[in-house]
Design a protein around this motif. Structure first.
Motif, PDB file in Angstrom:
ATOM      1  N   ILE A   1      -3.929   2.011  -4.163  1.00 49.82           N
ATOM      2  CA  ILE A   1      -4.369   1.430  -2.897  1.00 49.82           C
ATOM      3  C   ILE A   1      -3.597   2.167  -1.811  1.00 49.82           C
ATOM      4  O   ILE A   1      -2.384   2.036  -1.697  1.00 49.82           O
ATOM      5  N   TYR A   2      -4.317   2.967  -1.053  1.00 45.76           N
ATOM      6  CA  TYR A   2      -3.701   3.849  -0.068  1.00 45.76           C
ATOM      7  C   TYR A   2      -3.215   3.087   1.165  1.00 45.76           C
ATOM      8  O   TYR A   2      -3.873   2.143   1.622  1.00 45.76           O
ATOM      9  N   ALA A   3      -2.102   3.562   1.722  1.00 45.09           N
ATOM     10  CA  ALA A   3      -1.645   3.072   3.027  1.00 45.09           C
ATOM     11  C   ALA A   3      -2.528   3.670   4.117  1.00 45.09           C
ATOM     12  O   ALA A   3      -2.939   2.976   5.045  1.00 45.09           O
TER      13      ALA A   3
ATOM     14  N   THR B   1      -6.123   2.057   5.005  1.00 42.98           N
ATOM     15  CA  THR B   1      -6.173   0.629   4.656  1.00 42.98           C
ATOM     16  C   THR B   1      -5.604  -0.188   5.799  1.00 42.98           C
ATOM     17  O   THR B   1      -4.437  -0.018   6.165  1.00 42.98           O
TER      18      THR B   1
ATOM     19  N   THR C   1       0.841  -1.202   0.000  1.00 42.57           N
ATOM     20  CA  THR C   1       0.000   0.000   0.000  1.00 42.57           C
ATOM     21  C   THR C   1       0.874   1.249   0.000  1.00 42.57           C
ATOM     22  O   THR C   1       1.976   1.250   0.551  1.00 42.57           O
TER      23      THR C   1
ATOM     24  N   LEU D   1     -10.239  -0.878   3.344  1.00 44.70           N
ATOM     25  CA  LEU D   1      -9.485  -0.709   2.113  1.00 44.70           C
ATOM     26  C   LEU D   1      -9.837   0.646   1.507  1.00 44.70           C
ATOM     27  O   LEU D   1     -11.010   0.920   1.256  1.00 44.70           O
TER      28      LEU D   1
END
Length: 87
Positions: free
Chosen positions: A73-75, A78, A23, A44
């Motif tokens: 997809i973000y850290a 998430t 991520t 998520l």
């Protein structure tokens, strides 16, 4: 940055490539995913391939296959882990 084109293959065609996800708030995928496999439950946060703002999926169960096309997809936000991107 220009928005990535949607994948338009028949949804019944299986993925041909997979990649473990790390991520990141800054990484943008050149090719949108075909789907995401969520190995361990959590939230998520992603950018959908249409270029819309980020969206949070809450409480995604482990073992879930999400048929979504994403470009990031973000850290941040998430908490799900063991995510695999399918192409």
């Amino acid at each position: 940055m220009a928005t990535a084109a949607y994948l338009s293959a028949d949804a019944t065609v299986s993925a041909h490539r997979a990649s473990a996800v790390t991520t990141s708030n800054s990484t943008i995928y050149e090719q949108p995913t075909r789907a995401l496999y969520i190995g361990a439950a959590g939230n998520l946060t992603v950018d959908m391939a249409d270029g819309s703002s980020s969206i949070l999926f809450v409480g995604v169960q482990g073992g879930t296959l999400l048929p979504i096309q994403v470009t990031r997809i973000y850290a941040t936000g998430t908490t799900a882990t063991s995510i695999v991107a399918l192409y």
